[in-house]
Design a protein around this motif. Structure first.
Motif, PDB file in Angstrom:
ATOM      1  N   GLU A 229       0.823  -1.201   0.000  1.00 44.24           N
ATOM      2  CA  GLU A 229       0.000   0.000   0.000  1.00 44.24           C
ATOM      3  C   GLU A 229       0.863   1.259   0.000  1.00 44.24           C
ATOM      4  O   GLU A 229       0.546   2.254  -0.666  1.00 44.24           O
ATOM      5  CB  GLU A 229      -0.934   0.005   1.216  1.00 44.24           C
ATOM      6  N   GLN A 261      -8.669  10.069  -5.578  1.00 42.98           N
ATOM      7  CA  GLN A 261      -9.473   8.944  -5.101  1.00 42.98           C
ATOM      8  C   GLN A 261      -8.601   7.722  -4.821  1.00 42.98           C
ATOM      9  O   GLN A 261      -8.814   7.003  -3.832  1.00 42.98           O
ATOM     10  CB  GLN A 261     -10.538   8.592  -6.132  1.00 42.98           C
ATOM     11  N   GLU A 262      -7.619   7.475  -5.677  1.00 40.10           N
ATOM     12  CA  GLU A 262      -6.721   6.339  -5.469  1.00 40.10           C
ATOM     13  C   GLU A 262      -5.849   6.539  -4.232  1.00 40.10           C
ATOM     14  O   GLU A 262      -5.568   5.578  -3.498  1.00 40.10           O
ATOM     15  CB  GLU A 262      -5.848   6.134  -6.718  1.00 40.10           C
ATOM     16  N   ARG A 265      -7.979   5.709  -1.327  1.00 42.64           N
ATOM     17  CA  ARG A 265      -8.195   4.263  -1.232  1.00 42.64           C
ATOM     18  C   ARG A 265      -7.025   3.584  -0.503  1.00 42.64           C
ATOM     19  O   ARG A 265      -7.225   2.754   0.391  1.00 42.64           O
ATOM     20  CB  ARG A 265      -8.357   3.669  -2.630  1.00 42.64           C
ATOM     21  N   GLU A 266      -5.798   3.927  -0.869  1.00 42.09           N
ATOM     22  CA  GLU A 266      -4.625   3.319  -0.231  1.00 42.09           C
ATOM     23  C   GLU A 266      -4.515   3.739   1.230  1.00 42.09           C
ATOM     24  O   GLU A 266      -4.147   2.934   2.094  1.00 42.09           O
ATOM     25  CB  GLU A 266      -3.351   3.698  -0.992  1.00 42.09           C
ATOM     26  N   ASN A 268      -6.956   4.503   3.245  1.00 43.18           N
ATOM     27  CA  ASN A 268      -7.968   3.747   3.997  1.00 43.18           C
ATOM     28  C   ASN A 268      -7.505   2.321   4.279  1.00 43.18           C
ATOM     29  O   ASN A 268      -7.719   1.795   5.379  1.00 43.18           O
ATOM     30  CB  ASN A 268      -9.287   3.726   3.215  1.00 43.18           C
ATOM     31  N   THR A 269      -6.874   1.698   3.284  1.00 45.21           N
ATOM     32  CA  THR A 269      -6.392   0.327   3.469  1.00 45.21           C
ATOM     33  C   THR A 269      -5.289   0.266   4.521  1.00 45.21           C
ATOM     34  O   THR A 269      -5.273  -0.632   5.374  1.00 45.21           O
ATOM     35  CB  THR A 269      -5.870  -0.250   2.137  1.00 45.21           C
ATOM     36  N   LYS A 287      -5.306  11.479   5.409  1.00 42.76           N
ATOM     37  CA  LYS A 287      -6.664  11.590   4.862  1.00 42.76           C
ATOM     38  C   LYS A 287      -7.169  13.032   4.912  1.00 42.76           C
ATOM     39  O   LYS A 287      -7.907  13.472   4.020  1.00 42.76           O
ATOM     40  CB  LYS A 287      -7.605  10.652   5.614  1.00 42.76           C
TER      41      LYS A 287
END
Length: 301
Positions: A229, A261-262, A265-266, A268-269, A287
């Protein structure tokens, strides 16, 4: 270092030009809009020029709501009284035609100005109240000039957007570096804790299977590993910077929005797999920066 200008979707431009007996003025205002939306306001009676105006605007803008207002005012030397126009060529043609006809019919050849003026086009009265026709080439030029000034205003605001975005990218770069530095230590600590827990649990039942313990620990550690990630996050940061730095400035806002957005996403992971207070805190900060970037990108053309 030369960089492609970044364009905001907020701007204003105006231009004026003489068009015969009229003074033509164009004002263009642009604001945020996901797609390109054009609104035109033209002087009454000149709506037929709108398709050409729209073509000019589409050549200068890729996104945003674009409102173009055109006004036309009479110049000081424009006539205030009705203008009488005479067409001598048409009068001559009508006169010759009448003489030919009277000769063929054997009629009296009495042709005077009163008779000729009855024919359409020989004598015309142009009302002073009617606005003169606007030359289409002048109209296109004044709209294009106003559009260029609006683009310049968008690029001026875009410079401030770029500065803010680059600062936030630097902050994200520092934040992911903190996560990267903390991750191995956290993984080692969790590895040792898991080994102690699994050993204690299995030890109560008798012999300890070291291979099994190793497999269980490796499985759990893999679930908490955020190396991939982090690599993808850095890759997205690099793509964001490259998109920001080069290429056609029109329409890059959509691409930057996708990259944002990508990044989220990372992040959040990483947060979901963190299992560590310090990493979780770094992810929250990441974030926050990403959300601010997404807000700014919404104003990029």
């Amino acid at each position: 270092m030369n960089r492609t200008p970044l364009r905001s979707m907020t701007g204003f431009g105006e231009a004026e030009a003489d068009a015969g007996k009229m003074r033509l003025r164009a004002e263009i205002r642009t604001v945020n809009q996901r797609h390109l939306k054009i609104q035109l306001r033209t002087p009454a009676g000149h709506e037929r020029h709108q398709p050409r105006i729209e073509r000019v605007l589409r050549a200068h803008f890729a996104r945003g709501q674009v409102t173009a207002t055109l006004t036309a005012e009479r110049t000081a030397d424009a006539p205030t009284e009705p203008v009488i126009r005479f067409d001598a060529e048409r009068a001559r043609a009508v006169s010759e035609g009448l003489r030919t006809l009277t000769a063929e019919l054997g009629l009296d050849d009495t042709i005077d100005l009163a008779l000729l003026s009855r024919f359409r086009g020989v004598v015309e009265e142009e009302s002073a109240d009617a606005d003169p026709e606007l030359p289409e080439d002048v109209l296109g030029e004044v709209v294009a000039e106003a559009a260029l000034r609006a683009v310049a205003a968008r690029e001026e605001e875009g410079a401030f957007l770029r500065e803010d975005l680059e600062a936030r990218l630097d902050a994200m770069d520092a934040g992911i570096s903190q996560v990267e530095a903390r991750a191995p230590e956290r993984l080692t600590r969790e590895h040792d804790r898991l080994r102690r827990s699994v050993t204690a649990l299995i030890g109560r039942r008798g012999d300890i299977d070291e291979d099994r313990i190793a497999r269980e620990i490796a499985h759990l550690a893999d679930r908490w590993d955020v190396h991939e990630e982090i690599v993808r996050f850095r890759s997205h940061l690099q793509l964001f910077r490259a998109t920001l730095a080069g290429g056609n400035p029109s329409g890059i806002g959509k691409r930057l929005g996708f990259v944002s957005q990508e990044l989220l996403r990372e992040a959040n992971t990483i947060g979901a797999k963190a299992n560590d207070a310090e990493i979780a805190e770094s992810v929250v900060t990441l974030k926050e920066e990403i959300e601010k970037v997404r807000e700014q990108v919404e104003n990029v053309e």
